[in-house]
Design an enzyme around this catalytic site. Structure first.
Site, PDB file in Angstrom:
ATOM      1  N   CYS A  20       0.833  -1.190   0.000  1.00  0.00           N
ATOM      2  CA  CYS A  20       0.000   0.000   0.000  1.00  0.00           C
ATOM      3  C   CYS A  20       0.872   1.244   0.000  1.00  0.00           C
ATOM      4  O   CYS A  20       2.065   1.168   0.258  1.00  0.00           O
ATOM      5  CB  CYS A  20      -0.869   0.033   1.259  1.00  0.00           C
ATOM      6  SG  CYS A  20      -2.137  -1.230   1.232  1.00  0.00           S
ATOM      7  N   GLY A  47      -0.741   0.706  -5.026  1.00  0.00           N
ATOM      8  CA  GLY A  47      -2.090   0.245  -4.741  1.00  0.00           C
ATOM      9  C   GLY A  47      -3.079   0.849  -5.702  1.00  0.00           C
ATOM     10  O   GLY A  47      -3.103   2.068  -5.876  1.00  0.00           O
ATOM     11  N   ASN A 121       0.834   0.422   6.037  1.00  0.00           N
ATOM     12  CA  ASN A 121       1.447  -0.396   4.992  1.00  0.00           C
ATOM     13  C   ASN A 121       2.219  -1.510   5.674  1.00  0.00           C
ATOM     14  O   ASN A 121       3.120  -1.242   6.457  1.00  0.00           O
ATOM     15  CB  ASN A 121       2.379   0.477   4.142  1.00  0.00           C
ATOM     16  CG  ASN A 121       3.165  -0.317   3.091  1.00  0.00           C
ATOM     17  OD1 ASN A 121       4.227   0.098   2.665  1.00  0.00           O
ATOM     18  ND2 ASN A 121       2.654  -1.459   2.667  1.00  0.00           N
ATOM     19  N   GLY A 122       1.852  -2.744   5.364  1.00  0.00           N
ATOM     20  CA  GLY A 122       2.547  -3.892   5.957  1.00  0.00           C
ATOM     21  C   GLY A 122       1.562  -4.938   6.422  1.00  0.00           C
ATOM     22  O   GLY A 122       0.373  -4.861   6.103  1.00  0.00           O
ATOM     23  N   TYR A 263      11.402  -4.580  -7.309  1.00  0.00           N
ATOM     24  CA  TYR A 263      10.199  -4.353  -8.095  1.00  0.00           C
ATOM     25  C   TYR A 263       9.287  -3.261  -7.571  1.00  0.00           C
ATOM     26  O   TYR A 263       8.765  -2.458  -8.327  1.00  0.00           O
ATOM     27  CB  TYR A 263       9.392  -5.670  -8.172  1.00  0.00           C
ATOM     28  CG  TYR A 263       7.995  -5.491  -8.699  1.00  0.00           C
ATOM     29  CD1 TYR A 263       7.758  -5.363 -10.063  1.00  0.00           C
ATOM     30  CD2 TYR A 263       6.898  -5.413  -7.836  1.00  0.00           C
ATOM     31  CE1 TYR A 263       6.478  -5.167 -10.553  1.00  0.00           C
ATOM     32  CE2 TYR A 263       5.613  -5.219  -8.313  1.00  0.00           C
ATOM     33  CZ  TYR A 263       5.406  -5.098  -9.668  1.00  0.00           C
ATOM     34  OH  TYR A 263       4.144  -4.898 -10.153  1.00  0.00           O
TER      35      TYR A 263
HETATM   36  P1  AMP Z   1       4.373 -13.602 -13.057  1.00  0.00           P
HETATM   37  O1  AMP Z   1       3.646 -13.431 -14.331  1.00  0.00           O
HETATM   38  O2  AMP Z   1       3.473 -14.112 -11.982  1.00  0.00           O
HETATM   39  O3  AMP Z   1       5.633 -14.380 -13.134  1.00  0.00           O
HETATM   40  O4  AMP Z   1       4.762 -12.151 -12.547  1.00  0.00           O
HETATM   41  C1  AMP Z   1       5.999 -11.584 -12.844  1.00  0.00           C
HETATM   42  C2  AMP Z   1       5.811 -10.167 -13.298  1.00  0.00           C
HETATM   43  O5  AMP Z   1       5.013  -9.429 -12.371  1.00  0.00           O
HETATM   44  C3  AMP Z   1       7.117  -9.461 -13.424  1.00  0.00           C
HETATM   45  O6  AMP Z   1       7.159  -8.826 -14.695  1.00  0.00           O
HETATM   46  C4  AMP Z   1       7.178  -8.464 -12.294  1.00  0.00           C
HETATM   47  O7  AMP Z   1       7.655  -7.198 -12.732  1.00  0.00           O
HETATM   48  C5  AMP Z   1       5.734  -8.351 -11.805  1.00  0.00           C
HETATM   49  N1  AMP Z   1       5.623  -8.513 -10.345  1.00  0.00           N
HETATM   50  C6  AMP Z   1       6.521  -9.005  -9.497  1.00  0.00           C
HETATM   51  N2  AMP Z   1       6.058  -8.985  -8.219  1.00  0.00           N
HETATM   52  C7  AMP Z   1       4.833  -8.458  -8.278  1.00  0.00           C
HETATM   53  C8  AMP Z   1       3.842  -8.155  -7.304  1.00  0.00           C
HETATM   54  N3  AMP Z   1       4.076  -8.371  -6.020  1.00  0.00           N
HETATM   55  N4  AMP Z   1       2.679  -7.614  -7.722  1.00  0.00           N
HETATM   56  C9  AMP Z   1       2.456  -7.372  -9.033  1.00  0.00           C
HETATM   57  N5  AMP Z   1       3.350  -7.634  -9.998  1.00  0.00           N
HETATM   58  C10 AMP Z   1       4.522  -8.174  -9.639  1.00  0.00           C
END
Ligand code: AMP
Length: 477
Positions: A20, A47, A121-122, A263
């Protein structure tokens, strides 16, 4: 340090966790609600499900909240009702569950000491126990949110001031909590003693102060003298200025979240005193040293992996180019509840640039592979656009265990690296080669003396998350 038994799943198969964004402004005489909104807009990436802003007039706290993107929630002059001396904003990330409006923050309540609001947040990992204690005392709650538990505990805590009440209660909370409390007269910025999630404060050049999850929001507002709230610290912002109140001692072994570097945070933010963009470029360079491959171009999964791809390209002296475009108006694919819908969502989000890709040997850099859906869809897209070879390079190590401290990563079963070996993942995503950065390489790129939480890559949790894994709690923060 706790290690969960292998194979155990989290309780979040249908209610994953959230990150968040928090924003607070103390500036009597200014349009604090509008300033809070501007800051909050810089935190939209943290968020996208719901947002709220509360404003204290000095006597009462008024608020507006709603579901959707911040600009939608605050369209139609909705802020014009909010006038006051300080403002608190929250933007909420949610994935497959918990869209109820009662979970939208800031939570605002009346207490024996006046109105009080909270944005969090957390994740509080011992929230179940704390909730039961409150209920046993006859305290009513409106939701299953851990954030509401924190607020109710503060409302009934011992102490003459809000800062004292927070100090007296904080030691009971386990887990990740970057918090901003809002009272009639001021804001209280609080960070857990492990320092899991970011929180920073800054000053307006003329007069007033702000607090935000990320420094990019403070920069947007033109703040100066920006600094991070330290682990365990309570910072009070009111008519007396910005003052440190007695809080908790920082843990000997802090647990800053590595994933903020990888990320989550925006590239123009700083985390642990470091530029996120520079850290990501160094991760890419390190990856190029660890996993070189002959190719014609380096492309990024936009936009979070762009700095890592640039770092990889610079180090390998292979041309960096655009191979994919991203539609920024389609929400995160994570929000889709089934894999099938998620994959469709990925196609809505990304498109290829065949003129750049045709006949080329391509290195595709992503910052992380979580479920593997993105890489699988993009490798196919790039091949369909005529690329001769697709080599995937990932600037974080394999994610093998979920985060219980606030980053949505899905359950054990959903994490592809929990189920499959690297070469099996390569086959699944259809790449010619696949390499992840090593943990050491990533930490070398972060280049900090601070201790980080790497539980998602190692299964070594810095706090006891065992109880949490059977919790009925759904964090809303
Ligand atoms: P996936 O398709 O599940 O392997 O998601 C990987 C992709 O989602 C990567 O391109 C990351 O940049 C992005 N990503 C990584 N962690 C998160 C997260 N917690 N929430 C949303 N997107 C994410």
């Amino acid at each position: 340090m706790t290690t969960l038994p292998l194979g155990e799943t989290t309780p979040f198969s249908d209610s994953p966790k959230e990150e968040c964004g928090l924003m607070g402004v103390y500036a009597p005489g200014k349009d604090v609600a509008q300033m809070c909104l501007f800051g909050l807009l810089s935190l939209q990436h943290r968020g996208q499900e719901a947002a709220g802003i509360s404003v204290s007039t000095g006597k009462q706290i008024d608020y507006e909240k709603g579901t959707g993107m911040i600009s939608n929630v605050f369209a139609n002059e909705r802020l014009s009702n909010l006038k006051g001396i300080n403002a608190l904003g929250h933007t909420r990330y949610s994935t497959t569950g918990g869209t109820s409006t009662r979970n939208i923050q800031p939570y605002v309540i009346e207490t024996a000491h006046g109105p009080l609001a909270l944005a969090h947040n957390g994740n509080i990992t011992n929230a179940d126990k704390l909730r039961d204690e409150l209920l046993a005392k006859g305290v009513g709650l409106t939701s299953f949110s851990d954030s509401e538990v924190l607020l109710m505990m503060i409302a009934g805590a011992k102490g003459n001031t809000w800062a004292e009440r927070i100090k007296n209660t904080m030691p009971k909370w386990e887990g990740a909590f970057s918090l901003v409390f809002q009272s009639r007269t001021g804001l209280y910025a609080v960070r857990d003693p492990w320092g899991f999630r970011p929180l920073s404060i800054g000053y307006f050049p003329d007069w007033g102060y702000a607090v935000a999850s990320e420094t990019c929001a403070l920069n947007t507002l033109g703040c100066i003298k920006i600094r991070e709230v330290l682990p365990g610290e309570i910072v009070v912002m009111n008519y007396e200025g910005v003052n440190k109140a007695p809080g908790m001692k920082a843990k000997k072994k802090t647990a800053f979240c590595t994933f903020e570097h990888v990320y989550f945070s925006r590239a123009d933010s700083e985390w642990d005193g470091q530029s996120i963009n520079s850290v990501r470029e160094r991760m890419g360079a390190e990856l190029a040293r660890e996993a070189p491959v002959e190719a014609d171009l380096v492309i990024a999964v936009p936009s979070s992996a762009i700095p890592a791809a640039i770092g990889y390209a610079k180090e390998s002296r292979i041309v960096y180019s655009s191979g994919l475009t991203k539609n920024n108006y389609v929400g995160r694919t994570f929000i889709q509840p089934t894999d099938e819908l998620r994959q469709l969502g990925i196609r809505l989000k990304f498109n290829a640039l065949p003129y750049n890709l045709e006949g080329e040997r391509v290195i595709l850099v992503d910052d992380s592979i979580v479920r593997g859906n993105t890489s699988k869809a993009l490798v196919k897209l790039i091949r369909d656009s005529g690329a001769k070879e697709v080599h995937v390079r990932v600037s974080s190590p394999p994610i093998i265990s979920p985060c219980f401290m606030g980053v949505d990563m899905g359950t054990y079963d959903e994490l592809i690296a929990h189920r499959l070996e690297v070469d099996e993942i390569r086959q699944y995503i259809g790449a010619d080669s696949l390499h992840y950065i090593t943990l050491d390489g990533m930490m070398k790129a972060i280049n900090s003396k601070t201790t980080y939480c790497n539980a998602c890559f190692t299964r070594d949790y810095p706090i006891d998350v065992q109880a949490f894994s059977s919790s009925k709690f759904k964090s809303q923060s």
